[in-house]
Enzyme design. Sequence first.
Site, short mmCIF file in Angstrom:
data_model
loop_
_atom_site.label_atom_id
_atom_site.label_comp_id
_atom_site.label_asym_id
_atom_site.label_seq_id
_atom_site.Cartn_x
_atom_site.Cartn_y
_atom_site.Cartn_z
N TYR A 95 0.84 -1.20 0.00
CA TYR A 95 0.00 0.00 0.00
C TYR A 95 0.87 1.25 0.00
O TYR A 95 2.05 1.21 0.34
CB TYR A 95 -0.97 0.01 1.19
CG TYR A 95 -0.34 0.35 2.52
CD1 TYR A 95 -0.28 1.67 2.97
CD2 TYR A 95 0.19 -0.63 3.34
CE1 TYR A 95 0.28 1.99 4.19
CE2 TYR A 95 0.76 -0.33 4.57
CZ TYR A 95 0.80 0.99 4.98
OH TYR A 95 1.37 1.30 6.19
N CYS A 96 0.25 2.34 -0.41
CA CYS A 96 0.85 3.67 -0.32
C CYS A 96 -0.27 4.60 0.11
O CYS A 96 -1.19 4.18 0.80
CB CYS A 96 1.51 4.07 -1.65
SG CYS A 96 0.38 4.19 -3.05
N SER A 97 -0.24 5.85 -0.34
CA SER A 97 -1.31 6.78 0.03
C SER A 97 -2.65 6.36 -0.55
O SER A 97 -3.64 6.24 0.16
CB SER A 97 -0.96 8.21 -0.44
OG SER A 97 0.19 8.67 0.23
N ILE A 124 -3.64 3.77 2.30
CA ILE A 124 -3.86 4.14 3.70
C ILE A 124 -4.98 5.18 3.82
O ILE A 124 -5.67 5.23 4.84
CB ILE A 124 -2.56 4.64 4.37
CG1 ILE A 124 -2.71 4.66 5.90
CG2 ILE A 124 -2.12 5.97 3.79
CD1 ILE A 124 -1.42 4.91 6.65
#
Length: 163
Positions: A95-97, A124
């Site tokens: 995951y990232c933003s 996230i």
Amino acid sequence: MKQLKFLILVLISAFGFSQNSLSDLLKKHNTKNIPYISVQELAMPNTDAIILDTRELNEYNVSHLKNAIHVGYNDFNLKKIEKLIPNKAEKIVVYCSIGIRSETIAYKLKKDGYSNIFNLYGGIFEWKNNGFAVYNSNEKQTDEIHTFSKEWRKWLTKVKIVY
């Protein structure tokens, strides 16, 4: 090259050419070479996966998913992952933003032979928007999220935004 590509994306967003929805944004920038996993599915108690955070360290330190391993984006090192996760059939969620950088990292893992990789849909931001807990560098629950840039704050609700 990947930094330039990401900078262009941020600049396009800054000049008002952003997408109308998160779904539109992900459709535009992701290739769908990596399947998504929803935040609801990942949050289920029986979902067992290694979680990799592909954001930069300053973002990770503000908040991250519980037990997530920081691997970064700009300095991502495949050799470190091979040592950390030698079983290439292990279930991995990246995951990232919001899910763009994480797809890039997931694709690198896939090309290296990892076969059970998922990209967290909405990253996230979507995780926190759905009320799931995030933790700071002291592993204490927090309501803060680093948004990467001011332009991306529109994808977050009900949180304290950090830049």
